[in-house]
Design a protein around this motif. Structure first.
Motif, PDB file in Angstrom:
ATOM      1  N   ALA A 110       0.918  -1.439   0.029  1.00  0.00           N
ATOM      2  CA  ALA A 110      -0.019  -0.066  -0.131  1.00  0.00           C
ATOM      3  C   ALA A 110       0.862   1.273   0.017  1.00  0.00           C
ATOM      4  CB  ALA A 110      -0.991   0.026   1.376  1.00  0.00           C
ATOM      5  N   ILE A 111       0.447   2.383  -0.336  1.00  0.00           N
ATOM      6  CA  ILE A 111       0.895   3.623  -0.475  1.00  0.00           C
ATOM      7  C   ILE A 111       0.144   4.524   0.200  1.00  0.00           C
ATOM      8  CG2 ILE A 111       2.110   5.419  -1.986  1.00  0.00           C
ATOM      9  CD1 ILE A 111       2.926   3.230  -3.798  1.00  0.00           C
ATOM     10  N   GLU A 112       0.360   5.218   1.218  1.00  0.00           N
ATOM     11  CA  GLU A 112      -0.489   5.980   1.999  1.00  0.00           C
ATOM     12  C   GLU A 112      -0.058   7.310   2.112  1.00  0.00           C
ATOM     13  OE1 GLU A 112      -3.917   5.872   2.792  1.00  0.00           O
ATOM     14  OE2 GLU A 112      -4.333   3.998   2.380  1.00  0.00           O
ATOM     15  N   ASP A 113      -1.086   8.345   2.416  1.00  0.00           N
ATOM     16  CA  ASP A 113      -0.402   9.838   2.830  1.00  0.00           C
ATOM     17  C   ASP A 113      -1.124   9.995   4.090  1.00  0.00           C
ATOM     18  OD1 ASP A 113      -2.942  10.132   1.881  1.00  0.00           O
ATOM     19  OD2 ASP A 113      -2.485  11.659   0.683  1.00  0.00           O
ATOM     20  N   THR A 114      -1.683   9.408   4.947  1.00  0.00           N
ATOM     21  CA  THR A 114      -2.337   9.626   6.017  1.00  0.00           C
ATOM     22  C   THR A 114      -1.963   8.437   7.065  1.00  0.00           C
ATOM     23  OG1 THR A 114      -4.561   8.820   5.871  1.00  0.00           O
ATOM     24  CG2 THR A 114      -4.120  10.867   4.975  1.00  0.00           C
ATOM     25  N   GLN A 115      -2.012   8.922   8.375  1.00  0.00           N
ATOM     26  CA  GLN A 115      -1.542   8.012   9.470  1.00  0.00           C
ATOM     27  C   GLN A 115      -2.951   6.906   9.552  1.00  0.00           C
ATOM     28  OE1 GLN A 115      -1.236   9.531  13.357  1.00  0.00           O
ATOM     29  NE2 GLN A 115      -1.915   7.788  14.407  1.00  0.00           N
ATOM     30  N   HIS A 116      -4.265   7.397   9.272  1.00  0.00           N
ATOM     31  CA  HIS A 116      -5.440   6.486   9.207  1.00  0.00           C
ATOM     32  C   HIS A 116      -5.317   5.456   8.000  1.00  0.00           C
ATOM     33  CE1 HIS A 116      -8.415   9.056  11.714  1.00  0.00           C
ATOM     34  NE2 HIS A 116      -7.580   8.737  12.269  1.00  0.00           N
ATOM     35  N   GLY A 117      -4.786   6.013   6.813  1.00  0.00           N
ATOM     36  CA  GLY A 117      -4.611   5.019   5.895  1.00  0.00           C
ATOM     37  C   GLY A 117      -3.681   3.872   6.163  1.00  0.00           C
ATOM     38  N   LEU A 118      -2.614   4.434   6.953  1.00  0.00           N
ATOM     39  CA  LEU A 118      -1.440   3.499   7.236  1.00  0.00           C
ATOM     40  C   LEU A 118      -2.069   2.585   8.169  1.00  0.00           C
ATOM     41  CD1 LEU A 118       1.480   2.731   7.344  1.00  0.00           C
ATOM     42  CD2 LEU A 118       1.843   4.379   9.170  1.00  0.00           C
ATOM     43  N   GLU A 119      -2.473   3.039   9.120  1.00  0.00           N
ATOM     44  CA  GLU A 119      -3.298   2.037  10.219  1.00  0.00           C
ATOM     45  C   GLU A 119      -4.126   0.949   9.553  1.00  0.00           C
ATOM     46  OE1 GLU A 119      -4.882   3.907  13.633  1.00  0.00           O
ATOM     47  OE2 GLU A 119      -3.395   5.455  13.680  1.00  0.00           O
TER      48      GLU A 119
END
Length: 174
Positions: A110-119
């Motif tokens: 995954a490639i995410e730009d927010t903490q919520h997405g990363l979590e």
């Protein structure tokens, strides 16, 4: 946000206002792409990776953005906020993407730009590269596989670490 910023409105009123503002915005334009995203999508797709969009945004916003950029045929699946009961940081959106793709979490990146997405990705068992933006740079990205400066750096990271075209390369990428 109501509590944190002392806003004199209910959460439901904020949601309604956000949805109305988003609809007004999308009536005239698509969401803008982050720098180097266009090139990354073309590169990953041409390298044979299956791409998925996993977002907390509405399906309407995703479709409008994909259409405006000519990306409708580049993604194997799209999971939006409309498809799940619990959005990010819950892992439900990523678990649904895995199910639709018919793959295991260890086959994805995954490639995410927010903490919520990363979590959400982390809780679904998916390795994740974090690309903090100006708005998210103060968030906690400690569980990311790597924290990078942007999409161009992410493409280079994936090329070198995963060796696109090798058997260890992830088969699917968000």
């Amino acid at each position: 946000m109501v509590q944190r910023f002392g806003i004199n409105a209910s959460p439901d009123q904020l949601i309604e206002a956000k949805n109305a503002a988003t609809q007004d915005y999308l009536a005239n334009q698509a969401f803008p792409l982050m720098p180097s995203v266009r090139e990354a999508i073309v590169y990953f797709h041409s390298a044979g990776l299956k791409l998925a969009v996993v977002t907390g945004a509405s399906a309407n916003g995703v479709q409008k953005t994909l259409q405006a950029n000519g990306f409708e045929d580049k993604f194997s699946t799209i999971v939006s906020n409309d498809d799940v009961r619990d959005s990010k940081p819950a892992p439900e959106c990523y678990l649904l993407a895995l199910q639709r793709l018919g793959v295991a979490a260890d086959e994805c990146l995954a490639i995410e730009d927010t903490q919520h997405g990363l979590e959400a990705a982390f809780r679904a068992g998916i390795s994740c590269l974090a690309l903090p933006t100006e708005m998210s740079k103060q968030q906690n990205f400690h569980s990311a596989t790597a924290v990078l400066s942007g999409m161009a750096e992410a493409v280079e990271y994936i090329r070198h670490v995963y060796g696109l075209g090798s058997s260890s390369a992830p088969r699917y990428c968000r």
